[in-house]
Design a protein around this motif. Sequence first.
Motif, PDB file in Angstrom:
ATOM      1  N   PRO A 181      79.435  85.005  -2.190  1.00  0.00           N
ATOM      2  CA  PRO A 181      78.960  83.875  -1.321  1.00  0.00           C
ATOM      3  C   PRO A 181      78.337  84.487   0.035  1.00  0.00           C
ATOM      4  N   PHE A 182      78.727  85.359   0.731  1.00  0.00           N
ATOM      5  CA  PHE A 182      78.363  86.007   1.734  1.00  0.00           C
ATOM      6  C   PHE A 182      76.907  86.852   1.718  1.00  0.00           C
ATOM      7  N   LEU A 183      76.786  86.978   0.326  1.00  0.00           N
ATOM      8  CA  LEU A 183      75.325  87.700   0.155  1.00  0.00           C
ATOM      9  C   LEU A 183      74.161  86.603   0.094  1.00  0.00           C
ATOM     10  N   ALA A 184      74.594  85.434   0.299  1.00  0.00           N
ATOM     11  CA  ALA A 184      73.593  84.251   0.364  1.00  0.00           C
ATOM     12  C   ALA A 184      73.471  83.872   1.644  1.00  0.00           C
ATOM     13  N   SER A 185      72.013  84.319   2.224  1.00  0.00           N
ATOM     14  CA  SER A 185      72.064  84.185   3.460  1.00  0.00           C
ATOM     15  C   SER A 185      71.432  82.805   3.899  1.00  0.00           C
ATOM     16  N   SER A 186      71.009  82.452   2.711  1.00  0.00           N
ATOM     17  CA  SER A 186      70.362  80.787   3.166  1.00  0.00           C
ATOM     18  C   SER A 186      71.674  79.787   3.371  1.00  0.00           C
ATOM     19  N   LEU A 187      72.942  80.189   3.046  1.00  0.00           N
ATOM     20  CA  LEU A 187      73.858  79.279   3.356  1.00  0.00           C
ATOM     21  C   LEU A 187      74.416  79.368   4.648  1.00  0.00           C
ATOM     22  N   SER A 188      75.111  78.358   5.210  1.00  0.00           N
ATOM     23  CA  SER A 188      75.793  78.586   6.538  1.00  0.00           C
ATOM     24  C   SER A 188      77.037  79.343   6.303  1.00  0.00           C
ATOM     25  N   LEU A 189      77.596  79.892   7.305  1.00  0.00           N
ATOM     26  CA  LEU A 189      78.997  80.733   7.451  1.00  0.00           C
ATOM     27  C   LEU A 189      80.083  79.841   7.024  1.00  0.00           C
ATOM     28  N   LEU A 190      79.956  78.579   7.367  1.00  0.00           N
ATOM     29  CA  LEU A 190      81.038  77.729   6.915  1.00  0.00           C
ATOM     30  C   LEU A 190      80.956  77.537   5.396  1.00  0.00           C
TER      31      LEU A 190
END
Length: 253
Positions: A181-190
């Motif tokens: 999930p941390f590869l998806a830059s479009s998502l917020s950190l939360l």
Amino acid sequence: MNKIQEQLLHDDHTPARVHQRLTAPGPTNKLSDAVLGGIDGCVTTFAVVAGAYGAGFSADVALVLGFANLLADGFSMAISNYESVKAQGEYVDSLRRIEEEHIRVVPEGEREEIRQIYARRGFEGELLEQVVSVITADREQWVETMVREEYGVQTEVPKPWQAGIVTFTAFLLVGLVPLLPFLASSLSLLQQFQISSVLAAMMFFAIGSLKSLVLAKPVLSSGFMTLLTGGGAAMLAYVAGALLRGVFGIDAL
């Protein structure tokens, strides 16, 4: 046990199925290595992710720390398992050499050991002597029997390199999941952390359920126990990250 289960059990114990099962290489060791590597891989990377999130670090930092630990710890664990299995094989080989020497020097004493081993199992009289004669007629079988019965050691040891590769592969594949999930830059950190938590929980439960095949335990209880263990480790990492963030005054990146 219902009638369908009883029938399946009977079908699995026909002479042909028994022969097939006993002569086929057992998957237990590889499965154990995969479960061990998978659990440790998921715990390692998700604990890093949880600690980084608790400390207020960015997704990039979580990824760097996660991948670095994934590779380093995976390699370390694979080497450790390789050395452990290798040492086990060397120990069994040393016992074989000891028994070979004993049979060469005091064959009658070694026959008496076989005799007493099987006498304790209820064999007696002519049948006992036949068992002793059959086992001691084949030197290899004689040695293997002595190693198993006298020392209580399994003589079938898995190949060290296979154990290492299976452990490393499972560690990487399962440990990679919480990082995705941390590869998806479009998502917020939360959002990244929440999705990572769900994926990690799924991995913990799935591996715990798979572990039940090795330990012959109920699938659900084994899955939940592994989930609780992994979740507990991640919680400790998160709390440690949050506390250290406050102690050192780390600003979120």
